[in-house]
Design a protein around this motif. Structure first.
Motif, mmCIF file in Angstrom:
data_model
loop_
_atom_site.group_PDB
_atom_site.id
_atom_site.type_symbol
_atom_site.label_atom_id
_atom_site.label_comp_id
_atom_site.label_asym_id
_atom_site.label_seq_id
_atom_site.Cartn_x
_atom_site.Cartn_y
_atom_site.Cartn_z
ATOM 1 N N GLY A 91 0.700 -1.225 -0.023
ATOM 2 C CA GLY A 91 -0.101 0.165 0.043
ATOM 3 C C GLY A 91 0.790 1.149 0.053
ATOM 4 N N GLY A 92 0.189 2.442 0.286
ATOM 5 C CA GLY A 92 0.897 3.673 0.361
ATOM 6 C C GLY A 92 1.021 4.170 -0.881
ATOM 7 N N SER A 93 0.326 3.751 -2.027
ATOM 8 C CA SER A 93 0.330 4.219 -3.259
ATOM 9 C C SER A 93 -0.878 5.126 -3.404
ATOM 10 C CB SER A 93 0.504 3.020 -4.580
ATOM 11 O OG SER A 93 -0.819 2.111 -4.154
ATOM 12 N N SER A 94 -0.982 5.952 -4.657
ATOM 13 C CA SER A 94 -2.067 6.686 -5.045
ATOM 14 C C SER A 94 -2.451 6.293 -6.518
ATOM 15 C CB SER A 94 -1.750 8.109 -4.516
ATOM 16 O OG SER A 94 -0.868 8.555 -5.468
ATOM 17 N N THR A 95 -3.600 6.318 -6.696
ATOM 18 C CA THR A 95 -4.207 6.047 -8.188
ATOM 19 C C THR A 95 -5.567 7.004 -8.325
ATOM 20 O OG1 THR A 95 -4.676 4.431 -9.676
ATOM 21 C CG2 THR A 95 -5.303 3.837 -7.606
ATOM 22 N N TYR A 96 -6.105 6.334 -9.333
ATOM 23 C CA TYR A 96 -7.071 7.276 -9.649
ATOM 24 C C TYR A 96 -8.407 6.447 -10.206
ATOM 25 C CZ TYR A 96 -5.707 7.972 -14.148
ATOM 26 O OH TYR A 96 -4.992 7.686 -15.490
ATOM 27 N N ILE A 97 -9.732 6.674 -10.221
ATOM 28 C CA ILE A 97 -10.610 6.132 -10.775
ATOM 29 C C ILE A 97 -11.236 6.847 -12.261
ATOM 30 C CG2 ILE A 97 -13.048 5.186 -10.712
ATOM 31 C CD1 ILE A 97 -12.572 4.985 -7.754
ATOM 32 N N PRO A 98 -10.677 6.369 -13.305
ATOM 33 C CA PRO A 98 -11.104 7.322 -14.430
ATOM 34 C C PRO A 98 -12.858 7.110 -14.923
ATOM 35 C CG PRO A 98 -10.109 5.340 -15.042
ATOM 36 C CD PRO A 98 -10.234 5.162 -13.902
ATOM 37 N N LEU A 99 -13.447 8.098 -14.679
ATOM 38 C CA LEU A 99 -14.958 8.059 -15.080
ATOM 39 C C LEU A 99 -15.129 8.915 -16.471
ATOM 40 C CD1 LEU A 99 -16.752 8.558 -11.756
ATOM 41 C CD2 LEU A 99 -16.523 6.585 -12.714
ATOM 42 N N LYS A 100 -15.440 8.279 -17.593
ATOM 43 C CA LYS A 100 -15.458 8.932 -18.794
ATOM 44 C C LYS A 100 -16.901 9.616 -19.044
ATOM 45 C CE LYS A 100 -14.180 6.816 -22.554
ATOM 46 N NZ LYS A 100 -14.168 5.790 -23.712
ATOM 47 N N VAL A 101 -16.676 10.761 -19.573
ATOM 48 C CA VAL A 101 -17.834 11.572 -20.069
ATOM 49 C C VAL A 101 -18.838 10.529 -20.751
ATOM 50 C CG1 VAL A 101 -18.852 13.515 -21.036
ATOM 51 C CG2 VAL A 101 -16.605 13.496 -19.792
ATOM 52 N N ASN A 102 -18.358 9.883 -21.689
ATOM 53 C CA ASN A 102 -19.172 9.075 -22.580
ATOM 54 C C ASN A 102 -18.981 7.619 -21.764
ATOM 55 O OD1 ASN A 102 -20.672 7.782 -24.277
ATOM 56 N ND2 ASN A 102 -19.271 7.814 -25.960
ATOM 57 N N GLN A 103 -19.615 7.492 -20.710
ATOM 58 C CA GLN A 103 -19.257 6.164 -19.992
ATOM 59 C C GLN A 103 -19.997 4.924 -20.727
ATOM 60 O OE1 GLN A 103 -17.283 6.120 -17.612
ATOM 61 N NE2 GLN A 103 -17.545 4.173 -16.106
ATOM 62 N N ALA A 104 -21.168 5.130 -21.514
ATOM 63 C CA ALA A 104 -22.016 4.095 -22.033
ATOM 64 C C ALA A 104 -21.497 3.928 -23.305
ATOM 65 C CB ALA A 104 -23.318 4.711 -22.247
ATOM 66 N N GLY A 105 -20.745 4.608 -24.098
ATOM 67 C CA GLY A 105 -20.380 4.383 -25.459
ATOM 68 C C GLY A 105 -21.430 4.542 -26.503
ATOM 69 N N ILE A 106 -21.620 3.756 -27.660
ATOM 70 C CA ILE A 106 -22.622 3.848 -28.399
ATOM 71 C C ILE A 106 -23.826 3.163 -28.239
ATOM 72 C CG2 ILE A 106 -20.979 4.379 -30.272
ATOM 73 C CD1 ILE A 106 -21.803 1.410 -31.344
ATOM 74 N N ILE A 107 -23.940 2.100 -26.958
ATOM 75 C CA ILE A 107 -24.940 1.300 -26.747
ATOM 76 C C ILE A 107 -26.303 1.837 -26.680
ATOM 77 C CG2 ILE A 107 -25.797 -0.421 -25.164
ATOM 78 C CD1 ILE A 107 -23.315 -1.234 -26.640
ATOM 79 N N PRO A 108 -26.502 3.006 -26.059
ATOM 80 C CA PRO A 108 -27.617 3.986 -25.948
ATOM 81 C C PRO A 108 -28.212 4.349 -27.414
ATOM 82 C CG PRO A 108 -25.962 5.008 -24.290
ATOM 83 C CD PRO A 108 -25.404 3.841 -25.118
ATOM 84 N N VAL A 109 -27.416 4.762 -28.242
ATOM 85 C CA VAL A 109 -27.986 4.900 -29.593
ATOM 86 C C VAL A 109 -28.460 3.674 -30.449
ATOM 87 C CG1 VAL A 109 -27.114 5.935 -31.909
ATOM 88 C CG2 VAL A 109 -26.137 6.731 -29.807
ATOM 89 N N ILE A 110 -27.687 2.433 -30.239
ATOM 90 C CA ILE A 110 -28.267 1.453 -30.656
ATOM 91 C C ILE A 110 -29.581 1.130 -30.078
ATOM 92 C CG2 ILE A 110 -27.708 -1.223 -30.840
ATOM 93 C CD1 ILE A 110 -24.807 -0.340 -31.173
#
Length: 431
Positions: A254-273
């Motif tokens: 432990g002792g490390s630092s990272t991040y959770i990347p949340l994309k603006v377009n998290q859903a991709g093209i699935i909603p359009v389909i």
């Protein structure tokens, strides 16, 4: 960038992978041009030139690179696999057995992939049966009375269905070969090829029908749209995560630092389909009730068949926003992420572990999904707006599903080539 391409082809291992991918693409495109047995090729070409593509089949025809309406051996394209993958993703949330398989890691994912293949073949049989039945009855290309098949015999019908289903199985195999031996995700690259295959013809049609000044304006606007799509696709909110130090045996972890990347377009093209598929239902209902004088048939025909109607556009936009929130809610589970962080000693600075972390992730996700949903809705409306402004068809190249697929797959593939180059101490494409 040219130097990066030269470095990629100068490296023997990378060059072998790239040439393998190009070879598979050539085979794939060749299969998309070979007519299935029993198809009257001359009549099919005549009908396609006479009749405008029906919006009922536009999405499937897009994913087949125009091969669907030509009734080739790869007529179904990649669409059965896409549908099967989406169905399995949704079922993983609903069925506990599939959810348990997903948590088993690579072994469970292999089993889910196997289920996806079986479901793909089942959907391919259904779709092939429907398409061949429409071709035999003369309803595939509306307004054309020429026979599309040499014979109406049952044997011809069965041979066509078997051929198209086998074509789908071959496409799955080719996609997996690219994933194993090439670069990038095989299925995504094959979808990219099919979408790009219709791009030059759609642009040429704009120039020929609207004039070359309009063509130049469309091209300039298209470049701006591509830049905007790249910007949004790359955009993400990075939530910092720190891990506390802990002693396991004689070792400190432990002792490390990272991040959770949340994309603006998290859903991709699935909603359009999802939204496009749902809006095919009114068009299908009107097509199969053409001789009916019911009020609901005329209502659907007036408002939900023509893509240029404002009510159709508004419904399409709202459906995309709804499905974006729906899909993000089932693919990203804040409760599960918060539990995993707590289990491994991780925490967001300033936020307590457990329920506060879950609430914070839900809050950020709901806020960031709104611009993503609006972005998907606006990009998807571009072909419909072009339909009204310049009388383009619904396969207008700069917008909708096509531009999202092209940019998304191209970015992902370039990133994978970039990582391969950087492993060999070369500069990549994205500097």
């Amino acid at each position: 960038m040219l130097g990066a391409f030269a470095n990629a082809f100068r490296t023997p291992d990378l060059r072998r992978k790239l040439l393998f991918v190009l070879g598979v693409i050539v085979i794939f495109r060749a299969g998309s041009q070979i007519p299935a047995p029993g198809v009257h090729v001359a009549n099919v070409q005549t009908c396609i030139s006479q009749v405008e593509d029906s919006s009922l089949y536009s999405l499937i025809n897009l994913f087949s690179g125009g091969a669907l309406l030509q009734l080739t051996i790869f007529a179904l394209g990649i669409m059965p696999y896409i549908t099967a993958s989406i169905i399995l993703q949704l079922l993983v949330v609903v069925i506990p057995r599939l959810e348990a398989l997903k948590k088993e890691g690579q072994a469970g994912q292999t089993k889910i992939t196997q289920y996806t293949r079986y479901l793909t073949l089942g959907l391919a049989v259904l779709q092939a049966t429907g398409i061949v039945a429409l071709a035999r009855s003369g309803n595939l290309l509306e307004g054309c009375t020429l026979p599309l098949l040499h014979s109406d015999a049952t044997s011809t019908f069965l041979i066509l269905v078997i051929t198209m289903t086998a074509g789908t199985a071959v496409i799955m195999w080719l996609g997996e070969l690219i994933t194993d031996r090439g670069i990038g995700n095989g299925m995504s690259i094959l979808i990219f090829c099919q979408v790009v295959a219709t791009f030059p013809a759609a642009l040429w049609q704009v120039g020929k029908s609207q004039g070359w000044w309009v063509f130049g304006v469309v091209l300039a606007v298209g470049l701006v749209i591509i830049a905007a799509v790249i910007f949004i696709e790359q955009a993400q909110r990075r939530i910092p995560v720190q891990y506390a130090r802990r002693m396991v045996g004689r070792k400190m972890f432990g002792g490390s630092s990272t991040y959770i990347p949340l994309k603006v377009n998290q859903a991709g093209i699935i909603p359009v389909i999802f939204a496009s598929s749902l809006l095919y239902l009114p068009a299908m209902a009107v097509q199969f009730n053409q001789n009916s004088s019911s009020g609901w048939v005329s209502f659907l025909g007036d408002y939900f068949v023509d893509g240029g109607h404002p009510l159709y556009m508004a419904t399409f936009f709202l459906l995309i926003v709804f499905f974006t929130y729906f899909y993000v809610s089932i693919t990203f589970n804040p409760h599960e992420v918060a539990d995993n962080m707590k289990k491994y000693g991780g925490f967001i600075p300033g936020i307590r572990a457990g329920k506060p972390t879950e609430d914070y992730l839900s809050y950020v996700l709901s806020r960031i999904t709104l611009p993503g949903a609006l972005y998907l809705g606006l990009i998807s409306l571009i072909p419909l707006i072009a339909l009204v402004l310049i009388d383009a068809n619904q396969n207008f190249p700069f917008g909708g599903t096509s531009i999202l697929i092209m940019v998304g797959v191209a970015l992902d593939t370039v990133k994978q080539i970039e990582s391969q180059l950087q492993q060999r101490n070369y500069e990549g494409f994205l500097r």
